[in-house]
Write a protein that holds these residues in place. Structure first.
Motif, mmCIF file in Angstrom:
data_model
loop_
_atom_site.group_PDB
_atom_site.id
_atom_site.type_symbol
_atom_site.label_atom_id
_atom_site.label_comp_id
_atom_site.label_asym_id
_atom_site.label_seq_id
_atom_site.Cartn_x
_atom_site.Cartn_y
_atom_site.Cartn_z
ATOM 1 N N PRO A 258 77.958 -66.793 14.762
ATOM 2 C CA PRO A 258 78.653 -65.427 14.587
ATOM 3 C C PRO A 258 79.743 -65.677 13.462
ATOM 4 C CG PRO A 258 79.556 -66.679 16.669
ATOM 5 C CD PRO A 258 78.104 -67.409 16.138
ATOM 6 N N VAL A 259 80.564 -64.436 12.902
ATOM 7 C CA VAL A 259 81.385 -64.757 11.898
ATOM 8 C C VAL A 259 82.565 -65.068 12.797
ATOM 9 C CG1 VAL A 259 82.966 -63.543 10.314
ATOM 10 C CG2 VAL A 259 80.426 -63.101 10.341
ATOM 11 N N THR A 260 83.605 -66.074 12.433
ATOM 12 C CA THR A 260 84.700 -66.619 12.940
ATOM 13 C C THR A 260 85.800 -66.858 11.874
ATOM 14 O OG1 THR A 260 84.181 -68.911 13.018
ATOM 15 C CG2 THR A 260 83.326 -67.405 14.896
ATOM 16 N N PRO A 261 86.996 -67.029 12.365
ATOM 17 C CA PRO A 261 87.848 -67.587 11.281
ATOM 18 C C PRO A 261 87.411 -68.754 10.475
ATOM 19 C CG PRO A 261 89.046 -66.554 13.324
ATOM 20 C CD PRO A 261 87.553 -66.771 13.759
ATOM 21 N N VAL A 262 86.965 -69.699 11.309
ATOM 22 C CA VAL A 262 86.658 -70.850 10.611
ATOM 23 C C VAL A 262 85.415 -70.664 9.680
ATOM 24 C CG1 VAL A 262 85.516 -73.089 11.061
ATOM 25 C CG2 VAL A 262 87.520 -72.474 12.529
ATOM 26 N N ALA B 80 90.128 -68.310 -4.681
ATOM 27 C CA ALA B 80 91.233 -68.574 -3.610
ATOM 28 C C ALA B 80 91.887 -67.191 -3.389
ATOM 29 C CB ALA B 80 92.228 -69.456 -4.322
ATOM 30 N N GLY B 81 91.793 -66.108 -4.441
ATOM 31 C CA GLY B 81 92.670 -64.845 -4.333
ATOM 32 C C GLY B 81 91.875 -64.040 -3.772
ATOM 33 N N SER B 82 90.726 -64.085 -3.252
ATOM 34 C CA SER B 82 89.919 -62.739 -2.858
ATOM 35 C C SER B 82 90.679 -62.236 -1.457
ATOM 36 C CB SER B 82 88.590 -63.460 -2.325
ATOM 37 O OG SER B 82 87.970 -64.133 -3.467
ATOM 38 N N ALA B 83 90.494 -60.853 -1.579
ATOM 39 C CA ALA B 83 91.237 -60.187 -0.693
ATOM 40 C C ALA B 83 90.614 -60.460 0.786
ATOM 41 C CB ALA B 83 91.186 -58.869 -0.827
ATOM 42 N N PRO B 84 91.041 -60.272 1.840
ATOM 43 C CA PRO B 84 90.533 -60.655 3.131
ATOM 44 C C PRO B 84 89.491 -59.700 3.738
ATOM 45 C CG PRO B 84 92.796 -60.894 3.362
ATOM 46 C CD PRO B 84 92.398 -60.542 2.115
ATOM 47 N N ASP B 85 89.546 -58.416 3.238
ATOM 48 C CA ASP B 85 88.310 -57.424 3.721
ATOM 49 C C ASP B 85 87.265 -57.775 2.851
ATOM 50 O OD1 ASP B 85 89.799 -56.514 1.329
ATOM 51 O OD2 ASP B 85 88.951 -54.604 1.601
ATOM 52 N N ARG B 86 87.329 -58.208 1.451
ATOM 53 C CA ARG B 86 86.189 -58.668 0.895
ATOM 54 C C ARG B 86 85.435 -59.834 1.418
ATOM 55 N NH1 ARG B 86 88.101 -56.414 -5.143
ATOM 56 N NH2 ARG B 86 88.408 -54.329 -4.438
ATOM 57 N N VAL B 87 86.350 -60.736 1.628
ATOM 58 C CA VAL B 87 85.844 -62.106 2.371
ATOM 59 C C VAL B 87 84.895 -61.830 3.640
ATOM 60 C CG1 VAL B 87 86.379 -64.369 3.416
ATOM 61 C CG2 VAL B 87 87.427 -63.520 1.376
ATOM 62 N N ASP B 88 85.584 -60.893 4.429
ATOM 63 C CA ASP B 88 85.026 -60.471 5.684
ATOM 64 C C ASP B 88 83.640 -59.745 5.398
ATOM 65 O OD1 ASP B 88 85.195 -60.212 8.632
ATOM 66 O OD2 ASP B 88 85.022 -57.982 8.061
ATOM 67 N N ALA B 89 83.399 -59.006 4.331
ATOM 68 C CA ALA B 89 82.430 -58.282 4.076
ATOM 69 C C ALA B 89 81.155 -59.221 3.818
ATOM 70 C CB ALA B 89 82.544 -57.352 2.735
ATOM 71 N N CYS B 90 81.576 -60.045 2.763
ATOM 72 C CA CYS B 90 80.429 -61.074 2.497
ATOM 73 C C CYS B 90 80.122 -61.985 3.850
ATOM 74 C CB CYS B 90 81.148 -61.921 1.382
ATOM 75 S SG CYS B 90 81.187 -61.285 -0.259
ATOM 76 N N ALA B 91 80.962 -62.347 4.402
ATOM 77 C CA ALA B 91 80.732 -63.016 5.801
ATOM 78 C C ALA B 91 79.718 -62.534 6.498
ATOM 79 C CB ALA B 91 82.092 -63.526 6.492
ATOM 80 N N ARG B 92 79.853 -60.969 6.933
ATOM 81 C CA ARG B 92 79.092 -60.161 7.572
ATOM 82 C C ARG B 92 77.805 -60.145 7.087
ATOM 83 N NH1 ARG B 92 80.756 -55.359 7.503
ATOM 84 N NH2 ARG B 92 82.566 -55.482 6.631
ATOM 85 N N ILE B 93 77.859 -60.170 5.605
ATOM 86 C CA ILE B 93 76.369 -59.835 4.869
ATOM 87 C C ILE B 93 75.673 -61.384 5.051
ATOM 88 C CG2 ILE B 93 75.004 -59.628 2.785
ATOM 89 C CD1 ILE B 93 77.356 -57.635 2.217
ATOM 90 N N VAL B 94 76.312 -62.352 4.765
ATOM 91 C CA VAL B 94 75.617 -63.486 4.727
ATOM 92 C C VAL B 94 74.864 -64.238 5.966
ATOM 93 C CG1 VAL B 94 75.950 -66.219 4.306
ATOM 94 C CG2 VAL B 94 76.657 -64.392 2.553
ATOM 95 N N HIS B 95 75.988 -63.865 7.200
ATOM 96 C CA HIS B 95 75.691 -64.423 8.363
ATOM 97 C C HIS B 95 74.473 -63.413 9.041
ATOM 98 C CE1 HIS B 95 78.890 -67.572 9.539
ATOM 99 N NE2 HIS B 95 79.266 -67.056 8.433
ATOM 100 N N ALA B 96 74.383 -62.453 8.595
ATOM 101 C CA ALA B 96 73.092 -61.519 9.048
ATOM 102 C C ALA B 96 71.819 -61.995 8.369
ATOM 103 C CB ALA B 96 73.366 -60.102 8.732
ATOM 104 N N CYS B 97 71.849 -62.977 7.565
ATOM 105 C CA CYS B 97 70.533 -63.295 6.907
ATOM 106 C C CYS B 97 69.872 -64.267 7.901
ATOM 107 C CB CYS B 97 70.720 -64.253 5.561
ATOM 108 S SG CYS B 97 69.042 -64.709 4.924
ATOM 109 N N PRO B 98 68.478 -64.095 8.510
ATOM 110 C CA PRO B 98 67.722 -64.959 9.185
ATOM 111 C C PRO B 98 67.697 -66.178 8.458
ATOM 112 C CG PRO B 98 66.706 -62.835 9.022
ATOM 113 C CD PRO B 98 67.973 -62.890 7.713
ATOM 114 N N ARG B 99 67.837 -67.383 9.259
ATOM 115 C CA ARG B 99 67.577 -68.821 8.902
ATOM 116 C C ARG B 99 66.081 -69.011 8.373
ATOM 117 N NH1 ARG B 99 67.957 -72.808 14.205
ATOM 118 N NH2 ARG B 99 66.899 -71.469 15.519
#
Length: 319
Positions: free
Chosen positions: A178-182, A194-213
């Motif tokens: 799952p997507v976690t702070p870590v 380094a300056g990426s906005a938190p909402d854009r980091v979260d959007a990328c994390a949700r997309i990437v973590h949804a990819c099946p291994r």
């Protein structure tokens, strides 16, 4: 049905969804946003991403363009394939199938690819379908070879150890969980500025973590051994290149090599402070470049209102 809200909160023109059949029978999920007859743009996403990666571009461009997005095989809503179905040739096959299913014969479009999506375009450089339909190309945060050797994700000195560790990361089969702070911090370090906005980091994390291994690992094997240098020299359409100056996955050295090798390079844009996920990190800059290419290279009258009626689409669902 996938929908992406406009900036004012209202829904865009509903997407038309269809399935394109690739050369080996693989089913590729495709969405067409915007209105028929508008200038066409085709967007190809990268490793571990999906159509959602292009949300900002679809939201903006669909107002006055016909925007085609699709899930690479094994990603999003495109099913996984057998072990032999992961290769750069398969990427090129899938792109050709999408172009045939969504564009009228001879219709020109701007084709943009991010990361593995850019590699898809390079792999298809000799293909009849690409040459028929590409008015101009945008290669975004991508490279043609030496991905493991040049990557800066592993913070050690360049050499065999770093290359080997990077290859192991690319090929890893472990679930992302799952997507976690870590996990967000890890993804931001590896793929974003380094300056990426938190909402854009979260959007990328949700997309990437949804990819099946099951798809992530075999595509990682392909990327670890990638060599499309010869294909770049065959990409004989006007091509612009974009890169983030803080990209660790495909550092700017790759973009500079592409710009030097392309037969018809329109220039390299380096986005200061941006990482690998430039369409999400700097959506305005990427969208503006796509618009510029459409204005400059898609001929008036080249649009096709009857696109997708040539029998290549197995199924079509209209909202």
């Amino acid at each position: 049905m996938s929908r992406l809200l406009r900036r004012d909160g209202t829904p865009p023109v509903p997407a038309r969804e269809l399935i394109a059949r690739s050369a080996d029978g693989a089913r590729i999920h495709v969405e067409v946003h915007g209105r028929d007859g508008a200038p066409a743009v085709v967007l190809s996403h990268g490793w571990t991403c999906s159509t959602h990666f292009w949300a900002a571009q679809v939201r903006d461009l669909a107002a006055d363009h016909r925007v085609v997005v699709y899930d690479q095989r094994g990603h999003g809503r495109s099913p996984a394939v057998g072990r032999e179905g992961y290769s750069t040739e398969a990427l090129a096959d899938d792109l050709e199938a999408v172009l045939a299913a969504t564009l009228a014969p001879g219709e020109k479009a701007v084709i943009a690819g991010h990361s593995m999506g850019g590699m898809t375009i390079m792999a298809a450089s000799r293909r009849t379908g690409l040459r028929e339909h590409a008015a101009a190309v945008l290669l975004c945060s991508t490279g043609s070879s030496r991905l493991a050797a040049e990557s800066l994700v592993v913070p050690v000195r360049a050499g065999a150890v770093r290359t080997g560790m990077t290859r192991a990361i690319l090929r890893a089969k472990a679930p992302l969980g799952p997507v976690t702070p870590v996990s967000r911090r890890i993804l931001k370090y590896a793929t974003m500025g380094a300056g990426s906005a938190p909402d854009r980091v979260d959007a990328c994390a949700r997309i990437v973590h949804a990819c099946p291994r099951g798809a992530r690992a075999p595509w990682g094997h392909v990327l670890a051994e990638l060599d499309l240098d010869a294909d770049v020299r065959e990409l004989r359409v006007p091509t612009a290149v974009i890169a983030g100056t803080e990209d660790r996955m495909t550092p700017p050295v790759h973009a500079r090599a592409l710009a030097a090798a392309l037969p018809d390079c329109l220039g390299l844009t380096e986005l200061t402070g941006m990482g690998h996920m430039t369409p999400v990190e700097a959506p305005e800059a990427v969208t503006a470049k796509i618009r510029e290419l459409v204005t400059g290279y898609v001929p008036a009258g080249s649009t096709g209102a009857d696109a997708g009626t040539d029998g290549t689409a197995e199924k079509e669902e209209v909202a």
